[in-house]
Design a protein around this motif. Structure first.
Motif, PDB file in Angstrom:
ATOM      1  N   TYR A   7       0.831  -1.194   0.000  1.00 39.61           N
ATOM      2  CA  TYR A   7       0.000   0.000   0.000  1.00 39.61           C
ATOM      3  C   TYR A   7       0.869   1.248   0.000  1.00 39.61           C
ATOM      4  O   TYR A   7       1.963   1.267   0.556  1.00 39.61           O
ATOM      5  CB  TYR A   7      -0.922   0.014   1.222  1.00 39.61           C
ATOM      6  CG  TYR A   7      -1.944  -1.096   1.163  1.00 39.61           C
ATOM      7  CD1 TYR A   7      -3.166  -0.893   0.546  1.00 39.61           C
ATOM      8  CD2 TYR A   7      -1.664  -2.356   1.677  1.00 39.61           C
ATOM      9  CE1 TYR A   7      -4.107  -1.915   0.455  1.00 39.61           C
ATOM     10  CE2 TYR A   7      -2.595  -3.381   1.599  1.00 39.61           C
ATOM     11  CZ  TYR A   7      -3.812  -3.153   0.984  1.00 39.61           C
ATOM     12  OH  TYR A   7      -4.724  -4.173   0.896  1.00 39.61           O
ATOM     13  N   ALA A   8       0.363   2.314  -0.625  1.00 44.57           N
ATOM     14  CA  ALA A   8       0.951   3.660  -0.627  1.00 44.57           C
ATOM     15  C   ALA A   8       2.447   3.628  -0.977  1.00 44.57           C
ATOM     16  O   ALA A   8       2.814   3.133  -2.038  1.00 44.57           O
ATOM     17  CB  ALA A   8       0.674   4.346   0.699  1.00 44.57           C
ATOM     18  N   ALA A  13       7.555   1.765  -3.803  1.00 42.61           N
ATOM     19  CA  ALA A  13       8.908   1.215  -3.698  1.00 42.61           C
ATOM     20  C   ALA A  13       8.996  -0.175  -4.318  1.00 42.61           C
ATOM     21  O   ALA A  13       9.992  -0.518  -4.955  1.00 42.61           O
ATOM     22  CB  ALA A  13       9.349   1.172  -2.235  1.00 42.61           C
ATOM     23  N   ALA A  14       7.950  -0.982  -4.140  1.00 38.59           N
ATOM     24  CA  ALA A  14       7.954  -2.347  -4.687  1.00 38.59           C
ATOM     25  C   ALA A  14       7.697  -2.356  -6.187  1.00 38.59           C
ATOM     26  O   ALA A  14       8.144  -3.252  -6.897  1.00 38.59           O
ATOM     27  CB  ALA A  14       6.901  -3.196  -3.978  1.00 38.59           C
ATOM     28  N   LEU A  45      10.373  -0.458   4.687  1.00 38.44           N
ATOM     29  CA  LEU A  45       9.880  -1.535   5.547  1.00 38.44           C
ATOM     30  C   LEU A  45      10.022  -1.275   7.052  1.00 38.44           C
ATOM     31  O   LEU A  45       9.109  -1.618   7.809  1.00 38.44           O
ATOM     32  CB  LEU A  45      10.540  -2.861   5.170  1.00 38.44           C
ATOM     33  CG  LEU A  45      10.141  -3.410   3.798  1.00 38.44           C
ATOM     34  CD1 LEU A  45      10.967  -4.645   3.463  1.00 38.44           C
ATOM     35  CD2 LEU A  45       8.654  -3.716   3.735  1.00 38.44           C
ATOM     36  N   PRO A  46      11.124  -0.669   7.534  1.00 40.21           N
ATOM     37  CA  PRO A  46      11.229  -0.460   8.987  1.00 40.21           C
ATOM     38  C   PRO A  46      10.128   0.435   9.562  1.00 40.21           C
ATOM     39  O   PRO A  46       9.803   0.336  10.742  1.00 40.21           O
ATOM     40  CB  PRO A  46      12.605   0.195   9.158  1.00 40.21           C
ATOM     41  CG  PRO A  46      13.382  -0.263   7.975  1.00 40.21           C
ATOM     42  CD  PRO A  46      12.373  -0.321   6.849  1.00 40.21           C
ATOM     43  N   ALA A  47       9.533   1.292   8.745  1.00 42.79           N
ATOM     44  CA  ALA A  47       8.483   2.188   9.234  1.00 42.79           C
ATOM     45  C   ALA A  47       7.086   1.595   9.067  1.00 42.79           C
ATOM     46  O   ALA A  47       6.106   2.184   9.513  1.00 42.79           O
ATOM     47  CB  ALA A  47       8.564   3.515   8.483  1.00 42.79           C
ATOM     48  N   VAL A  72       1.292  -4.804   3.764  1.00 43.60           N
ATOM     49  CA  VAL A  72       2.419  -3.953   4.130  1.00 43.60           C
ATOM     50  C   VAL A  72       1.910  -2.513   4.118  1.00 43.60           C
ATOM     51  O   VAL A  72       1.597  -1.966   3.058  1.00 43.60           O
ATOM     52  CB  VAL A  72       3.593  -4.137   3.147  1.00 43.60           C
ATOM     53  CG1 VAL A  72       4.765  -3.253   3.550  1.00 43.60           C
ATOM     54  CG2 VAL A  72       4.017  -5.604   3.098  1.00 43.60           C
ATOM     55  N   LEU A  73       1.810  -1.901   5.303  1.00 41.29           N
ATOM     56  CA  LEU A  73       1.199  -0.593   5.471  1.00 41.29           C
ATOM     57  C   LEU A  73       2.199   0.429   5.976  1.00 41.29           C
ATOM     58  O   LEU A  73       2.553   0.435   7.151  1.00 41.29           O
ATOM     59  CB  LEU A  73       0.046  -0.703   6.468  1.00 41.29           C
ATOM     60  CG  LEU A  73      -1.004  -1.771   6.186  1.00 41.29           C
ATOM     61  CD1 LEU A  73      -1.875  -1.978   7.405  1.00 41.29           C
ATOM     62  CD2 LEU A  73      -1.813  -1.394   4.977  1.00 41.29           C
ATOM     63  N   PRO A  74       2.656   1.328   5.103  1.00 40.14           N
ATOM     64  CA  PRO A  74       3.534   2.393   5.579  1.00 40.14           C
ATOM     65  C   PRO A  74       2.719   3.409   6.372  1.00 40.14           C
ATOM     66  O   PRO A  74       1.478   3.405   6.299  1.00 40.14           O
ATOM     67  CB  PRO A  74       4.080   3.002   4.289  1.00 40.14           C
ATOM     68  CG  PRO A  74       3.075   2.682   3.254  1.00 40.14           C
ATOM     69  CD  PRO A  74       2.422   1.395   3.671  1.00 40.14           C
TER      70      PRO A  74
END
Length: 79
Positions: A7-8, A13-14, A45-47, A72-74
């Protein structure tokens, strides 16, 4: 095999909305994603927060259920 949905900023990035991956834990999935996407996700990913089959998943070492969907949710901005 798990399904990963981005997401977002993680999606940006992906470069994809969704993909399948082999992973036994969230930690192994994150390592795989960072390598698979040549480090583009490494800064994002860390965030991120993660949902596994719709449930917040905080233990990166816990086994992922087979066939799970991992979101995967930033962090989201706005108000």
């Amino acid at each position: 095999m798990v399904t990963v949905r981005f997401y977002a900023g993680a999606r940006a990035a992906a470069g994809v909305n969704e993909e399948a991956a082999e992973a036994t834990s969230l930690a192994s999935l994150l390592d795989h994603l960072a390598a698979e996407h040549h480090g583009r996700l490494a800064g994002v990913l860390p965030a991120c927060s993660f949902l596994v089959d719709g449930i917040a998943w905080h233990d990166h070492e816990a086994p992922l259920p087979p066939g799970a969907t991992v979101d995967v949710l930033p962090p989201f901005a706005g108000g």
